[in-house]
Design a protein around this motif. Structure first.
Motif, PDB file in Angstrom:
ATOM      1  N   PHE A   1       0.813  -1.223   0.000  1.00  0.00           N
ATOM      2  CA  PHE A   1       0.000   0.000   0.000  1.00  0.00           C
ATOM      3  C   PHE A   1       0.845   1.271   0.000  1.00  0.00           C
ATOM      4  CE2 PHE A   1       0.784  -0.613   4.487  1.00  0.00           C
ATOM      5  CZ  PHE A   1       0.904   0.673   4.989  1.00  0.00           C
ATOM      6  N   ARG A   2       2.136   1.156   0.302  1.00  0.00           N
ATOM      7  CA  ARG A   2       2.980   2.346   0.271  1.00  0.00           C
ATOM      8  C   ARG A   2       3.650   2.598  -1.071  1.00  0.00           C
ATOM      9  NH1 ARG A   2       3.831   4.036   5.889  1.00  0.00           N
ATOM     10  NH2 ARG A   2       3.808   2.065   6.980  1.00  0.00           N
ATOM     11  N   ALA A   3       3.506   1.649  -2.002  1.00  0.00           N
ATOM     12  CA  ALA A   3       4.202   1.787  -3.277  1.00  0.00           C
ATOM     13  C   ALA A   3       3.848   3.081  -4.019  1.00  0.00           C
ATOM     14  CB  ALA A   3       3.943   0.566  -4.153  1.00  0.00           C
ATOM     15  N   PRO A   4       2.558   3.475  -4.062  1.00  0.00           N
ATOM     16  CA  PRO A   4       2.243   4.730  -4.763  1.00  0.00           C
ATOM     17  C   PRO A   4       2.948   5.935  -4.151  1.00  0.00           C
ATOM     18  CG  PRO A   4       0.236   3.496  -4.282  1.00  0.00           C
ATOM     19  CD  PRO A   4       1.357   2.781  -3.595  1.00  0.00           C
ATOM     20  N   GLU A   5       3.021   5.947  -2.825  1.00  0.00           N
ATOM     21  CA  GLU A   5       3.691   7.062  -2.151  1.00  0.00           C
ATOM     22  C   GLU A   5       5.157   7.130  -2.572  1.00  0.00           C
ATOM     23  OE1 GLU A   5       3.481   6.789   2.091  1.00  0.00           O
ATOM     24  OE2 GLU A   5       4.782   8.520   2.422  1.00  0.00           O
ATOM     25  N   ARG A   6       5.808   5.977  -2.569  1.00  0.00           N
ATOM     26  CA  ARG A   6       7.220   5.957  -2.971  1.00  0.00           C
ATOM     27  C   ARG A   6       7.390   6.407  -4.408  1.00  0.00           C
ATOM     28  NH1 ARG A   6       7.693   1.376   0.535  1.00  0.00           N
ATOM     29  NH2 ARG A   6       6.986  -0.033  -1.091  1.00  0.00           N
ATOM     30  N   LEU A   7       6.487   5.943  -5.281  1.00  0.00           N
ATOM     31  CA  LEU A   7       6.589   6.300  -6.689  1.00  0.00           C
ATOM     32  C   LEU A   7       6.392   7.808  -6.880  1.00  0.00           C
ATOM     33  CD1 LEU A   7       6.853   5.528  -9.640  1.00  0.00           C
ATOM     34  CD2 LEU A   7       4.402   5.070  -9.677  1.00  0.00           C
TER      35      LEU A   7
ATOM     36  N   HIS B   1      -3.750   6.773 -15.262  1.00  0.00           N
ATOM     37  CA  HIS B   1      -3.686   6.347 -13.862  1.00  0.00           C
ATOM     38  C   HIS B   1      -3.853   7.535 -12.921  1.00  0.00           C
ATOM     39  CE1 HIS B   1      -2.231   4.624 -10.115  1.00  0.00           C
ATOM     40  NE2 HIS B   1      -2.369   3.429 -10.663  1.00  0.00           N
ATOM     41  N   PRO B   2      -4.742   7.396 -11.905  1.00  0.00           N
ATOM     42  CA  PRO B   2      -5.028   8.537 -11.019  1.00  0.00           C
ATOM     43  C   PRO B   2      -3.782   9.124 -10.361  1.00  0.00           C
ATOM     44  CG  PRO B   2      -6.381   6.602 -10.425  1.00  0.00           C
ATOM     45  CD  PRO B   2      -5.542   6.205 -11.591  1.00  0.00           C
ATOM     46  N   LEU B   3      -2.822   8.280 -10.032  1.00  0.00           N
ATOM     47  CA  LEU B   3      -1.625   8.807  -9.369  1.00  0.00           C
ATOM     48  C   LEU B   3      -0.901   9.785 -10.288  1.00  0.00           C
ATOM     49  CD1 LEU B   3       0.958   6.843  -7.318  1.00  0.00           C
ATOM     50  CD2 LEU B   3       1.739   8.342  -9.097  1.00  0.00           C
ATOM     51  N   LEU B   4      -0.689   9.377 -11.532  1.00  0.00           N
ATOM     52  CA  LEU B   4       0.015  10.253 -12.475  1.00  0.00           C
ATOM     53  C   LEU B   4      -0.816  11.500 -12.746  1.00  0.00           C
ATOM     54  CD1 LEU B   4       1.402   7.531 -14.898  1.00  0.00           C
ATOM     55  CD2 LEU B   4       2.636   8.802 -13.137  1.00  0.00           C
ATOM     56  N   GLN B   5      -2.123  11.306 -12.865  1.00  0.00           N
ATOM     57  CA  GLN B   5      -2.993  12.454 -13.114  1.00  0.00           C
ATOM     58  C   GLN B   5      -2.949  13.449 -11.949  1.00  0.00           C
ATOM     59  OE1 GLN B   5      -4.627  13.527 -15.747  1.00  0.00           O
ATOM     60  NE2 GLN B   5      -3.779  11.836 -16.952  1.00  0.00           N
ATOM     61  N   SER B   6      -2.934  12.934 -10.721  1.00  0.00           N
ATOM     62  CA  SER B   6      -2.922  13.867  -9.593  1.00  0.00           C
ATOM     63  C   SER B   6      -1.591  14.611  -9.527  1.00  0.00           C
ATOM     64  CB  SER B   6      -3.217  13.141  -8.274  1.00  0.00           C
ATOM     65  OG  SER B   6      -2.139  12.289  -7.926  1.00  0.00           O
ATOM     66  N   LEU B   7      -0.510  13.951  -9.920  1.00  0.00           N
ATOM     67  CA  LEU B   7       0.783  14.640  -9.941  1.00  0.00           C
ATOM     68  C   LEU B   7       0.775  15.752 -10.984  1.00  0.00           C
ATOM     69  CD1 LEU B   7       3.487  11.856  -9.556  1.00  0.00           C
ATOM     70  CD2 LEU B   7       2.723  13.526  -7.870  1.00  0.00           C
ATOM     71  N   LEU B   8       0.164  15.470 -12.140  1.00  0.00           N
ATOM     72  CA  LEU B   8       0.101  16.476 -13.199  1.00  0.00           C
ATOM     73  C   LEU B   8      -0.736  17.662 -12.754  1.00  0.00           C
ATOM     74  CD1 LEU B   8      -0.410  14.857 -16.686  1.00  0.00           C
ATOM     75  CD2 LEU B   8       1.668  15.504 -15.496  1.00  0.00           C
TER      76      LEU B   8
ATOM     77  N   SER C   1       0.631  18.663  -8.510  1.00  0.00           N
ATOM     78  CA  SER C   1       1.939  18.274  -7.996  1.00  0.00           C
ATOM     79  C   SER C   1       1.788  17.356  -6.785  1.00  0.00           C
ATOM     80  CB  SER C   1       2.804  19.482  -7.679  1.00  0.00           C
ATOM     81  OG  SER C   1       2.328  20.130  -6.523  1.00  0.00           O
ATOM     82  N   TYR C   2       2.739  17.385  -5.884  1.00  0.00           N
ATOM     83  CA  TYR C   2       2.765  16.399  -4.807  1.00  0.00           C
ATOM     84  C   TYR C   2       1.581  16.551  -3.845  1.00  0.00           C
ATOM     85  CZ  TYR C   2       4.498  13.290  -1.239  1.00  0.00           C
ATOM     86  OH  TYR C   2       4.626  12.258  -0.343  1.00  0.00           O
ATOM     87  N   ASP C   3       1.165  17.799  -3.597  1.00  0.00           N
ATOM     88  CA  ASP C   3       0.066  18.016  -2.653  1.00  0.00           C
ATOM     89  C   ASP C   3      -1.212  17.319  -3.089  1.00  0.00           C
ATOM     90  OD1 ASP C   3       1.525  19.422  -0.900  1.00  0.00           O
ATOM     91  OD2 ASP C   3       0.965  21.388  -1.666  1.00  0.00           O
ATOM     92  N   GLY C   4      -1.497  17.427  -4.385  1.00  0.00           N
ATOM     93  CA  GLY C   4      -2.704  16.794  -4.910  1.00  0.00           C
ATOM     94  C   GLY C   4      -2.638  15.296  -4.697  1.00  0.00           C
ATOM     95  N   PHE C   5      -1.471  14.744  -4.986  1.00  0.00           N
ATOM     96  CA  PHE C   5      -1.303  13.314  -4.784  1.00  0.00           C
ATOM     97  C   PHE C   5      -1.498  12.949  -3.317  1.00  0.00           C
ATOM     98  CE2 PHE C   5       1.611  10.365  -2.849  1.00  0.00           C
ATOM     99  CZ  PHE C   5       1.081   9.179  -3.322  1.00  0.00           C
ATOM    100  N   ALA C   6      -0.830  13.698  -2.431  1.00  0.00           N
ATOM    101  CA  ALA C   6      -0.840  13.347  -1.005  1.00  0.00           C
ATOM    102  C   ALA C   6      -2.261  13.377  -0.452  1.00  0.00           C
ATOM    103  CB  ALA C   6       0.056  14.306  -0.229  1.00  0.00           C
ATOM    104  N   GLU C   7      -3.028  14.363  -0.888  1.00  0.00           N
ATOM    105  CA  GLU C   7      -4.396  14.476  -0.397  1.00  0.00           C
ATOM    106  C   GLU C   7      -5.212  13.246  -0.796  1.00  0.00           C
ATOM    107  OE1 GLU C   7      -7.584  17.808  -1.299  1.00  0.00           O
ATOM    108  OE2 GLU C   7      -5.596  18.605  -0.768  1.00  0.00           O
ATOM    109  N   ALA C   8      -5.104  12.871  -2.082  1.00  0.00           N
ATOM    110  CA  ALA C   8      -5.849  11.715  -2.566  1.00  0.00           C
ATOM    111  C   ALA C   8      -5.369  10.445  -1.860  1.00  0.00           C
ATOM    112  CB  ALA C   8      -5.675  11.580  -4.074  1.00  0.00           C
ATOM    113  N   ALA C   9      -4.061  10.344  -1.665  1.00  0.00           N
ATOM    114  CA  ALA C   9      -3.519   9.127  -1.058  1.00  0.00           C
ATOM    115  C   ALA C   9      -3.954   8.997   0.402  1.00  0.00           C
ATOM    116  CB  ALA C   9      -1.999   9.131  -1.156  1.00  0.00           C
ATOM    117  N   LEU C  10      -3.989  10.128   1.126  1.00  0.00           N
ATOM    118  CA  LEU C  10      -4.433  10.068   2.521  1.00  0.00           C
ATOM    119  C   LEU C  10      -5.896   9.649   2.602  1.00  0.00           C
ATOM    120  CD1 LEU C  10      -2.748  13.053   4.418  1.00  0.00           C
ATOM    121  CD2 LEU C  10      -2.684  10.641   5.063  1.00  0.00           C
ATOM    122  N   ALA C  11      -6.699  10.162   1.668  1.00  0.00           N
ATOM    123  CA  ALA C  11      -8.116   9.790   1.658  1.00  0.00           C
ATOM    124  C   ALA C  11      -8.262   8.286   1.428  1.00  0.00           C
ATOM    125  CB  ALA C  11      -8.858  10.578   0.580  1.00  0.00           C
ATOM    126  N   GLU C  12      -7.424   7.758   0.539  1.00  0.00           N
ATOM    127  CA  GLU C  12      -7.476   6.325   0.264  1.00  0.00           C
ATOM    128  C   GLU C  12      -7.054   5.498   1.477  1.00  0.00           C
ATOM    129  OE1 GLU C  12      -5.234   4.619  -3.108  1.00  0.00           O
ATOM    130  OE2 GLU C  12      -6.370   6.103  -4.267  1.00  0.00           O
TER     131      GLU C  12
END
Ligand code: ADP
Ligand code: ZN
Ligand code: ZN
Length: 732
Positions: free
Chosen positions: A570-576, A605-612, A615-626
């Motif tokens: 479950f941490r792989a997306p964060e590392r990526l 992929h949502p991870l790449l889309q959130s980074l685009l 940036s990182y904040d968008g990703f982190a927010e989505a990842a924390l919700a997950e």
């Protein structure tokens, strides 16, 4: 009666009577080392507490044999930290101390400050007069430096002149031209102090410095979030300065010193006097010397990697953890598995000082602490010098032609940036030439005999190597099964370097990965060639994200973002996400705007889309919700019981029995597994794990306390190696 921690696997302290010595127990206090009888052996232990009674009958108690210290080796708050870690990681105190103390101290070496001195021998003087050694400029420079100082100097003096003098000194020692000695420190050299002022701080930097400084004298946790190049290090330097001015000491933790010599260099530039630098490449006596400098308060700046979180720091005033997201802060092997980042926060709390965690890509744990109001976040949004954040674009590998790992749009972009005088960074997280060696006739693939893995082709070296166990064999020219020709399949950095060399003839290319650094020991030269602009393309692994500043890199190409998009961890997306953002941050650090291209087969992929998008904040927010939804950390607590054995059954059987002796877990706590590790066979051993997940922290620890003694008592425990990993970072 004295309770003493001894380095044994037994989870308890041992009681001893005061020594039968003239001075008796007068100076015995917690933190003092003693020599004690232990069975038939004599061991060095540390007094943890003084007690009135013992569980043992008086006739079985034995006296302490020898008192080794005048003053405690570990002052109260470090000793408290050691005990805290022992409880939290469910590990014997004596073994935590084994991580905390340098080996020589555990063997009984004295604490008094001695000084390491290097002296030119008679033959060395003669050789230098004859102009030797001609082919080793660093050795020659060191000899000359020593001769210019009357033929001898302390190691501290040499460190101030150059970061890498030791290698030269050892080489000269081998030739018999230098001699090393430990002498009592005669005069106290001046302690660390500010040498040079820094630049005018940007308003955000000034604000961050002010807020942390205002918290001095009490515990407070801060997260400093800013992209690479936004001026975080400058904030650390300024706060360290402020700490020194108050007469306190700063403890600065960094991921890997070998890879970040620039940071040490910047501290040395800014501060005069000794800095205690602690990292894993030190020899035992070097470590002891650095440790003593910190212990005595002589060095007011202590800079180190993971285990430096236990360093003795006199008058601690501030703790900084740089690149807090870096995986190297987590010890995930051996007996004590701990997070230096987490312990740094605990230490700050115990010592009543502020702690500052810095990162461009903070882990979700501290971000969650920010959301919960436990940590204060400060951001550095602008880069000094007004350079703009880089532009991110995805390249769809399904619709674009790709040749030898490089898509047409990426190749065109490289050409364009080279033509515009920019430098290019090509990132691929796989070293070697190719990850697979294949026989095209019978389908044979070179396997590792010891691991569930393939052997990697290292073409230049002519070897096949396993990146998991280190197995190493000659590269066969023909298939061992059918005798037909074999061919390397897939890309590693070595192959990309070769491919780019063919595609861009005459363009100087350098490579940075563990093979380069190990083989030629020349991280320095790669960095130099990139910094000077002589090299135009840098091909590298994760290593390129660490520390080095190449202001003229305008294009970053991420060759493959897809490893990690669909991992079971479950941490792989964060590392990526962290890796992509860190690599991307290498583009456009100077005045020119940067461009980042990410090759992927999953552009939606949502991870790449959130980074685009954000940036990182968008990703982190989505990842924390997950994580919240799935109830993974930081919204739950995890521990992993890991085991490895000679057979699969030994490992799994041990864990199944452990699960059985656990009985019915309390409410809110779940046992998951046992399951074989994702790569079950590694280095000839079979690995498996059992996860313990809990909604809350206290019940987890209560459960582990009751469970571990039962696991230790299992017969099957003798057939495996096992360890408990509290807050595991990787789920294999
Ligand atoms: P980070 O640690 O976030 O990567 P650094 O502190 O290394 O950032 O800063 C990046 C570069 O900008 C460095 O060369 C540093 O000397 C410079 N720098 C930092 N702060 C300032 C400032 N206030 N004014 C001018 N230059 C600065
Ligand atoms: Zn074959
Ligand atoms: Zn292997």
């Amino acid at each position: 009666m004295f309770r003493v921690a001894v380095d044994t696997p037994l989870r308890r302290l041992f009681d001893y009577l005061p020594p039968d010595l003239p001075q008796g127990a007068a100076k015995l206090r917690p933190g003092i080392r003693v020599r004690v009888p232990f069975g038939r052996r004599r061991l060095v232990g540390v007094v943890i507490s003084v007690a009135d009674t013992s569980d043992l009958p008086p006739e079985r108690l034995r006296p302490i044999l020898e008192v080794l210290d005048e003053a405690p080796v570990l002052e109260a708050s470090t000793l408290e930290l050691v005990q805290w870690a022992a409880e939290y990681y469910h590990h014997p105190v004596g073994q935590v101390l084994a991580t905390a103390l340098p080996k020589l101290l555990r063997l009984g070496a004295g604490l008094e400050a001695t000084e390491e001195r290097w002296t030119v021998s008679a033959s060395g003087t003669e050789a230098a007069a004859a102009g030797a050694p001609k082919r080793a400029p660093k050795q020659r420079a060191l000899l000359e430096l020593l001769l210019s100082r009357g033929g001898a100097a302390a190691s501290e003096v040499l460190s101030e002149h150059s970061e890498s003098w030791r290698e030269a000194a050892r080489a000269l020692e081998k030739r018999g031209w230098l001699e090393r000695s430990d002498v009592a420190r005669v005069q106290v050299p001046e302690p660390s102090r500010v040498r040079a002022g820094g630049p005018m701080l940007l308003p955000e930097q000034g604000d961050a410095v002010e807020r942390v400084a205002a918290a001095s004298g009490a515990f407070a946790a801060f997260l400093l979030q800013g992209v690479t190049g936004s001026g975080k290090t400058e904030v650390y330097l300024r706060l360290t300065e402020e700490t020194l001015v108050r007469g306190r000491t700063a403890l600065v933790l960094v991921p890997e010193i070998g890879l970040t010599p620039q940071l040490v260099g910047r501290f040395r530039e800014r501060f005069a006097g000794p800095i205690a630098v602690l990292h894993s490449a030190l020899t035992d006596s070097e470590r002891l010397a650095a440790w003593r400098a910190a212990w005595s308060g002589h060095a007011r700046i202590v800079l180190g990697t993971r285990s430096a979180v236990f360093a003795p720091v006199a008058d601690l005033g501030l703790i900084v953890v740089d690149e807090e997201h870096d995986a190297s802060f987590k010890q995930h092997e051996g007996s004590l598995r701990y997070s230096a980042r987490d312990l740094a926060v605990v230490r700050a709390r115990l010592a009543n000082v502020p702690v500052l965690l810095g990162s461009a890509t903070p882990s979700l744990e501290p971000l969650n602490n920010v959301a919960a109001g436990r940590y204060t976040r400060m951001r550095l949004l602008r880069r000094p010098g007004e350079s703009k954040p880089p532009l991110l674009k995805l390249i769809d590998l399904r619709t674009n032609a790709i040749e030898a790992g490089i898509s047409t749009p990426a190749a065109l972009a490289i050409e364009r940036h080279l033509a515009a005088d920019g430098q290019v960074l090509v990132f691929l997280n796989r070293r070697g030439y190719a990850p697979t060696l294949l026989c095209t006739a019978c389908g044979w693939i070179a396997p590792c005999r010891e691991c569930d893995a393939r052997l990697t082709v290292h073409l230049a070296a002519g070897r096949l190597r396993c990146h998991h166990c280190g197995a190493d064999a000659p590269l066969p020219a023909r298939c061992p099964q059918c005798g037909f020709a074999v061919k390397p399949v897939g890309q590693g950095t070595e192959r990309i370097e070769a491919t780019l060399g063919e595609r861009f003839p005459g363009v100087p290319i350098v490579r940075l990965d563990r093979d380069v650094v190990r083989r030629r020991g020349d991280l320095d030269s790669v960095v130099r060639r990139m910094s000077s602009g002589e090299a135009r393309i840098l091909v590298g692994t994760q290593m390129v994200t660490k520390g080095h500043d190449f202001p003229n890199v305008t294009l970053v190409v991420v060759l493959n973002a897809d490893q990690g998009l669909f991992s079971t961890d479950f941490r792989a997306p964060e590392r990526l996400a962290q890796t992509i953002v860190q690599v991307a941050g290498r583009a456009g650090r100077g005045a020119k705007e940067g461009e980042v291209l990410i090759q992927t087969e999953f552009p939606q992929h949502p991870l790449l889309q959130s980074l685009l998008a954000g940036s990182y904040d968008g990703f982190a927010e989505a990842a924390l919700a997950e994580r919240l939804q799935a109830s993974w950390p930081p919204f739950s607590r995890l521990a992993a019981l890991r085991a490895s054995g000679k057979t699969r059954d030994a490992a799994l059987g041990f864990l199944a029995e452990a699960r059985a002796v656990a009985g019915a877990p309390p409410r809110g706590l779940r046992l998951l597994g046992p399951v074989p590790a994702a790569m079950a066979k590694r280095a000839g051993r079979y690995h498996a794990q059992l996860l313990i997940e809990s909604q809350e922290r206290p019940p987890l620890h209560h459960f582990l306390d009751g469970w571990l003694p039962r696991i230790e008592a299992q017969k099957s425990a003798q057939r495996v190696r096992w360890a408990l990993d509290v807050d595991p970072l990787e789920l294999f």
